[in-house]
Scaffold this active site. Structure first.
Site, PDB file in Angstrom:
ATOM      1  N   HIS B  83     -58.688 -44.309 -59.273  1.00 56.61           N
ATOM      2  CA  HIS B  83     -57.802 -43.899 -60.367  1.00 56.61           C
ATOM      3  C   HIS B  83     -58.023 -42.412 -60.666  1.00 56.61           C
ATOM      4  CE1 HIS B  83     -55.892 -43.645 -64.295  1.00 56.61           C
ATOM      5  NE2 HIS B  83     -57.044 -43.241 -64.819  1.00 56.61           N
ATOM      6  N   ASP B 112     -37.445 -17.079 -52.079  1.00 49.27           N
ATOM      7  CA  ASP B 112     -38.230 -18.254 -51.696  1.00 49.27           C
ATOM      8  C   ASP B 112     -39.690 -17.920 -51.913  1.00 49.27           C
ATOM      9  OD1 ASP B 112     -39.367 -20.565 -50.165  1.00 49.27           O
ATOM     10  OD2 ASP B 112     -37.253 -20.832 -49.637  1.00 49.27           O
ATOM     11  N   TRP B 148     -65.103 -40.586 -59.452  1.00 49.62           N
ATOM     12  CA  TRP B 148     -64.484 -39.454 -58.737  1.00 49.62           C
ATOM     13  C   TRP B 148     -65.496 -38.324 -58.575  1.00 49.62           C
ATOM     14  CZ3 TRP B 148     -62.942 -34.323 -59.938  1.00 49.62           C
ATOM     15  CH2 TRP B 148     -63.271 -33.894 -61.232  1.00 49.62           C
ATOM     16  N   SER B 176     -54.830 -28.042 -48.593  1.00 50.94           N
ATOM     17  CA  SER B 176     -53.468 -27.945 -49.110  1.00 50.94           C
ATOM     18  C   SER B 176     -53.425 -27.110 -50.390  1.00 50.94           C
ATOM     19  CB  SER B 176     -52.936 -29.355 -49.372  1.00 50.94           C
ATOM     20  OG  SER B 176     -51.820 -29.295 -50.219  1.00 50.94           O
ATOM     21  N   SER B 177     -54.383 -27.352 -51.275  1.00 50.38           N
ATOM     22  CA  SER B 177     -54.401 -26.609 -52.539  1.00 50.38           C
ATOM     23  C   SER B 177     -54.638 -25.130 -52.323  1.00 50.38           C
ATOM     24  CB  SER B 177     -55.516 -27.120 -53.451  1.00 50.38           C
ATOM     25  OG  SER B 177     -55.226 -28.394 -53.894  1.00 50.38           O
ATOM     26  N   HIS B 260     -65.507 -27.898 -63.284  1.00 55.42           N
ATOM     27  CA  HIS B 260     -65.006 -27.392 -64.550  1.00 55.42           C
ATOM     28  C   HIS B 260     -63.815 -26.455 -64.412  1.00 55.42           C
ATOM     29  CE1 HIS B 260     -64.915 -27.900 -68.737  1.00 55.42           C
ATOM     30  NE2 HIS B 260     -64.511 -26.672 -68.796  1.00 55.42           N
ATOM     31  N   GLU B 262     -61.738 -26.802 -62.257  1.00 55.38           N
ATOM     32  CA  GLU B 262     -60.680 -27.757 -61.932  1.00 55.38           C
ATOM     33  C   GLU B 262     -59.929 -28.238 -63.179  1.00 55.38           C
ATOM     34  OE1 GLU B 262     -59.317 -28.909 -59.269  1.00 55.38           O
ATOM     35  OE2 GLU B 262     -58.257 -30.651 -60.075  1.00 55.38           O
ATOM     36  N   TYR B 264     -59.413 -26.624 -65.814  1.00 55.31           N
ATOM     37  CA  TYR B 264     -58.517 -25.543 -66.254  1.00 55.31           C
ATOM     38  C   TYR B 264     -57.381 -25.339 -65.277  1.00 55.31           C
ATOM     39  CZ  TYR B 264     -61.421 -24.833 -70.223  1.00 55.31           C
ATOM     40  OH  TYR B 264     -62.068 -25.050 -71.401  1.00 55.31           O
ATOM     41  N   SER B 275     -45.660 -22.513 -73.295  1.00 53.54           N
ATOM     42  CA  SER B 275     -45.265 -21.169 -73.722  1.00 53.54           C
ATOM     43  C   SER B 275     -43.815 -20.857 -73.363  1.00 53.54           C
ATOM     44  CB  SER B 275     -46.183 -20.118 -73.078  1.00 53.54           C
ATOM     45  OG  SER B 275     -47.508 -20.323 -73.486  1.00 53.54           O
ATOM     46  N   HIS B 309     -72.394 -28.018 -68.715  1.00 48.52           N
ATOM     47  CA  HIS B 309     -72.251 -28.845 -69.921  1.00 48.52           C
ATOM     48  C   HIS B 309     -71.902 -30.285 -69.561  1.00 48.52           C
ATOM     49  CE1 HIS B 309     -67.764 -27.491 -70.332  1.00 48.52           C
ATOM     50  NE2 HIS B 309     -67.873 -28.535 -69.548  1.00 48.52           N
ATOM     51  N   HIS B 310     -71.595 -30.525 -68.293  1.00 48.93           N
ATOM     52  CA  HIS B 310     -71.421 -31.906 -67.840  1.00 48.93           C
ATOM     53  C   HIS B 310     -72.763 -32.567 -67.553  1.00 48.93           C
ATOM     54  CE1 HIS B 310     -67.027 -31.541 -67.250  1.00 48.93           C
ATOM     55  NE2 HIS B 310     -67.313 -30.284 -67.009  1.00 48.93           N
ATOM     56  N   THR B 335     -58.893 -20.526 -76.262  1.00 44.90           N
ATOM     57  CA  THR B 335     -58.033 -21.708 -76.304  1.00 44.90           C
ATOM     58  C   THR B 335     -57.399 -21.826 -77.681  1.00 44.90           C
ATOM     59  OG1 THR B 335     -59.664 -22.716 -74.835  1.00 44.90           O
ATOM     60  CG2 THR B 335     -57.941 -24.149 -75.683  1.00 44.90           C
ATOM     61  N   LYS B 338     -54.467 -19.544 -78.132  1.00 38.41           N
ATOM     62  CA  LYS B 338     -53.207 -20.040 -77.570  1.00 38.41           C
ATOM     63  C   LYS B 338     -52.521 -20.989 -78.544  1.00 38.41           C
ATOM     64  CE  LYS B 338     -52.522 -19.885 -73.354  1.00 38.41           C
ATOM     65  NZ  LYS B 338     -52.460 -19.014 -72.206  1.00 38.41           N
ATOM     66  N   ARG B 457     -69.310 -45.429 -70.414  1.00 37.66           N
ATOM     67  CA  ARG B 457     -68.115 -45.462 -69.581  1.00 37.66           C
ATOM     68  C   ARG B 457     -68.425 -46.134 -68.244  1.00 37.66           C
ATOM     69  NH1 ARG B 457     -67.424 -39.214 -67.549  1.00 37.66           N
ATOM     70  NH2 ARG B 457     -65.589 -40.121 -66.571  1.00 37.66           N
TER      71      ARG B 457
END
Lengths: 380, 539
Positions: B83, B112, B148, B176-177, B260, B262, B264, B275, B309-310, B335, B338, B457
């Site tokens: 998931h 293009d 994951w 790909s990314s 991390h 990721e 963002y 925006s 921090h993880h 943040t 924004k 979790r």
């Protein structure tokens, strides 16, 4: 699967009604205040941050809601065209920085305090996580034991369970042998793991600490009040992750001394029994105990295992085949499947002899073998 | 214009001698048209959203009440793992890349993407990666049950054979990314129509420019972590094997150095969408455009120095814990800027609440709630309690579902009229919004409480005191899941027909995309927009 799901949805109103009647345990919406300095500090930090967030939220959201109500076109609002205001922008950059600094100061103080080591702990406990149980060893008291999920929880937690979890006291939070520590004294936990990463957590004690193989994480605590405190492994550690609870029994220092004496006496009795002749009966009795605390987590108490994950031992190829292979897999673990770990360090010769004898003769297995501790020693 | 994509596009024009797509099914395999590629990304994203969503519903069905009803714990762990991977790498990221493919060239007046062929290739790597990933369910011992995050040694020494295939899929998706990121970056750098300065580009495009850099930083690190895992599994490298002198925590450091940034990567383009949408329906220019640009840059820089921090409970030195606590708290400042800017944009505007605006407003509310729990998680002493509980699950879903996913919905409703030339069914779209926004909160809000009350979790079964929260979450999840079928129906309806819209589908909208006819011509901006058009749309 969908049938069951439908059924589950159908019983929802019933379940809700039951909850309304107060049959289920009381709901906790917040972090427990706990029984250690660390837990109270965590709670205080949590509440401080919560109220800071509420305050900011009320500010931001009320401006937004005001706009949504008052500045909508349907009320004839005309759009002004401003798009910059340096003063405002500086203010809402500086104020959050100040708020954060205000939060960071107490957080730093608390963090330094929580991580400080007490110079001379009264009791030291080595905590070893392994798939899927905890082992507690008291090096100064020469006591060591495994702490497994209680069999009532285990039975009620199976997919084909006969018993409903609702009838099991402390479902999934109950163990056979809790960690016993004296309340009011400095306790040092030295937490590590024998296989994958686990995390030792009791919310009432205020922290969780990862059990990492190859690392020892120290945690010093003083539990204020005697009581039983329950928690769970908090780091995904494989199939049995949800089934290795942590139960801590804090007792008065006198009761602790007594408990230690009892443990020593029990160990002495065990030793005495060990000098008695090694018979099938003795081996089966001891084997069943070892099986229950070490093997049943995966292979299940009835020896059926779990299809596709844990092989059945009843009628199994190894448990009813040549003895050498059986001893080998228990002592050295499986090469194909690392979940079946090596028990050479965790279990004594006598325990391995007993459990292998048990596995070869329990249920419908009927090899008639009696494995001796000497045979185990030879096989190591 | 004198850029390289032109030569390719010219050639295509020449081959077909008209501005029509290729006929037949090969169109989609061979297309180098950014709109086709963008559409394919979005369709893939939708498919993955359904697949990952079904996994989520299976999880929620199992968690409906205590006890195991539907599946064995190992299968549950596989679902949790798949998931997460599916939603992150195949739903949210391709969704945002699809939007970039469609909108970045249109917003900067380019014909293009800079590398049209690479664009095709970058997309077509994803379906095989998706199939490999999902196929692991049918492998011996099932799909990986490592989460994951793939922490070693659970994924190395103790992982099933399918972990190798998961690593393979991650590598393909990573390549790909990276190609997609390079392509977007080069398009923005090299193909802006004359008169558009880099700092002038619309915020969606700007956000993607920054995100592209972040992708280039993060994805190779993930590839490194995955490769080390692979060599640990098969070539005895022992990077993460404590028994042989390795260190399992090393994996976490490398993983979260990717992980991390990721998060963002998944939220910055969403910020960009908001925006765009908020000013349009406030009928007022975006407030603090310059500070938005700087805030995005600051977030990007800081996202690379907060990773541990993880890992507050893993046993880091206290100085490291302090450092990562401070940086994590600080990231709340840009943040916050924004969010304040969006609110200030709405302030004294002339607000209308078409569906894209509804999603954007919901985004600001709910993402902010996710931001609050993020701030709480930054506080280390409290995090000793929050870490690895449902509080974290609540937090991450508030920023990813009501954050990224809601922004994607806002973007689709916002630009779908432009893409198809038709307005969506307004009444149905409101149903979609309201059902989603209510059910998503029923799903994820109780998770805060479950976590605070002590529910870890990633467990397939739970103690009785968590029952009510879980039942509520499960009911909400099913309503949310089923509601998304409505979205699919709305999109199909809109593609097929509906009220015709003018070039500027929203009267408050500004930007080059709205100067094109609706639906957007298959080839557009073959000639760059005039300076006059650019000036009108940008100033």
């Amino acid at each position: 699967m969908w049938k069951r799901l439908l059924l589950a949805l159908m019983i929802l109103p019933q379940a809700a009604a039951a909850a309304a009647q107060g049959e289920s345990p009381p709901l906790n919406f917040n972090m427990p205040y706990g029984v250690t300095a660390a837990s109270r500090d965590a709670y205080d930090m949590h509440m401080l941050l919560f109220w800071v967030c509420v305050a900011i939220g009320v500010g931001v959201f009320s401006v937004m809601i005001w706009s949504i109500i008052r500045h909508r076109r349907s009320r004839g609002a005309k759009a002004s065209q401003f798009s910059e205001n340096t003063k405002v922008e500086v203010i809402w950059t500086v104020i959050p920085v100040l708020i954060l600094a205000g939060v960071a100061v107490p957080a730093t103080a608390v963090l330094l305090k929580t991580n400080a080591e007490s110079p001379e702990p009264d009791v030291v406990v080595d905590v070893h996580g392994s798939q899927w149980k905890w082992q507690y060893a008291y090096p100064d008291q020469d006591i060591s034991f495994f702490s497994n999920l209680s069999s009532t929880s285990r039975d009620a937690g199976r997919v084909d369970a006969q018993e409903s979890p609702a009838n099991v006291p402390y479902y999934l939070l109950d163990v056979d042998n809790p960690l016993v520590v004296p309340a009011g004294q400095d306790v040092r936990l030295r937490i590590t793991s024998d296989d994958v990463i686990h995390s030792w957590w009791v919310p009432q004690l205020g922290f969780k600490t990862d059990a990492v193989p190859g690392m020892v994480n120290k945690m010093d605590i003083v539990i204020d009040e005697p009581g039983i405190y329950r928690g769970q492994c908090a780091e995904l550690c494989g199939t049995g992750h949800g089934y290795m609870p942590v139960v801590v029994e804090a007792v008065t220092p006198e009761a602790f001394t007594e408990w230690v004496a009892q443990k020593h006496q029990a160990a002495a009795e065990e030793n005495e029994k060990a000098s008695a002749p090694w018979t099938r009966e003795v081996a089966m009795r001891e084997g069943e105990k070892v099986y229950g605390s070490v093997c049943a987590a995966c292979h299940q108490a009835n020896g059926q295992g779990i299809e596709g994950t844990f092989p059945a031992l009843e009628g199994g190829k190894i448990t009813t085949g040549p003895l050498k292979a059986h001893l080998d897999i228990v002592i050295h673990g499986s090469e194909k499947n690392p979940v079946m770990q090596a028990y050479d360090k965790q279990l004594s010769d006598r325990e391995i002899a007993a459990v292998v004898t048990y596995e070869r003769n329990a249920w419908s297995n009927d090899t008639g073998d009696l494995v001796t501790p000497q045979a185990v020693e030879a096989a190591r | 214009m004198s850029q390289t994509a032109d030569s390719v596009v010219d050639q295509i024009e020449h081959d077909h001698s008209h501005a029509e797509p290729r006929k037949g099914p090969l169109r989609w395999l061979l297309t180098v048209n950014h709109k086709d590629v963008g559409t394919m990304y979005l369709v893939l994203s939708l498919v993955a959203l359904l697949v990952g969503g079904v996994m989520a519903l299976a999880i929620r069905a199992e968690l409906f009440e205590p006890g195991l009803q539907l599946m064995q714990p190992q299968f549950y762990n596989s679902l949790v793992t798949m998931h997460g991977l599916t939603m992150i790498f195949l739903a949210i990221m391709p969704g945002l890349v699809g939007l970039a493919n469609w909108m970045v060239p249109l917003q900067i007046g380019a014909a293009d993407m800079y590398w049209p062929r690479v664009n095709n290739w970058a997309f077509w790597m994803l379906p095989p990666a998706a199939l490999i990933l999902w196929w692991t369910f049918f492998m011996p011992q099932g799909a990986p049950g490592t989460g994951w995050t793939m922490y070693a040694p659970l994924s190395s020494t103790y992982g099933p054979p399918s972990v190798d295939w998961m690593i393979m899929a991650i590598h393909i998706m990573g390549i790909s990314s990276v190609l997609g990121a390079l392509n977007i970056m080069l398009t923005i750098f090299k193909m802006r129509a004359p008169g558009i300065k880099l700092t002038d580009v619309p915020l969606f495009t700007w956000s993607w420019l920054i995100t592209a850099f972040l992708l280039l930083l993060a994805m190779p690190v993930l590839a490194g972590a995955a490769t080390m895992l692979l060599t640990d599994r098969h070539f005895d490298t022992h990077f993460f094997d404590a028994a042989a002198g390795g260190n399992p925590v090393l994996f976490q450091h490398i993983f979260w150095f990717f992980g991390h940034p990721e998060v963002y990567i998944m939220i910055l383009p969403a910020f960009g969408v908001i925006s765009e949408v908020v000013p349009t329906f406030s009928h007022k220019p975006l407030f603090g455009r310059t500070s938005m640009l700087y805030a995005t840059g600051a977030i990007t820089f800081m996202s690379a120095i907060v990773w541990a921090h993880h890992m507050f409970t893993v046993g880091m030195p206290v100085t490291a814990q302090l450092f990562f606590m401070y940086t994590t708290m600080l990231i709340a400042v840009p943040t916050g800027i924004k969010v304040f800017n969006w609110v200030a944009t709405m302030w004294r505007g002339s607000l209308t609440f078409e569906t894209p605006m509804l999603w954007a407003v919901a985004f600001i509310f709910l993402f902010t709630i996710g931001g609050f729990s993020g701030l709480m998680l930054a506080d280390v002493p409290a995090d000793y309690q929050y870490q690895d509980t449902y509080f974290v699950v609540a937090h991450l879903h508030y920023v990813l579902v009501t954050g990224s996913l809601f922004a994607i919905f806002a973007a689709v409703y916002y630009w779908l009229p432009k893409w198809t030339g038709h307005m969506y069914n307004d009444r149905l779209s409101k149903w979609h919004f309201w059902l989603s926004v209510i059910s998503v909160n029923i799903t994820f809000f109780p998770m805060h409480f479950a976590g605070l009350a002590g529910m870890p979790r990633r467990i397939p079964d739970y103690a009785l005191q968590f029952t009510d929260f879980n039942m509520l979450s499960s009911v909400g999840a099913f309503v949310f899941g089923i509601t998304q079928l409505l979205f699919i129906w709305i999109v199909i309806q809109t593609v097929r027909g509906g009220r015709k819209v003018g070039d500027r589908a929203w009267e408050g909208a500004k930007g080059l995309e709205w100067t094109l006819s609706s639906p957007t011509p298959y080839h557009c901006f073959v000639e760059a927009p005039s300076r006059k058009t650019v000036d009108e749309e940008f100033h």
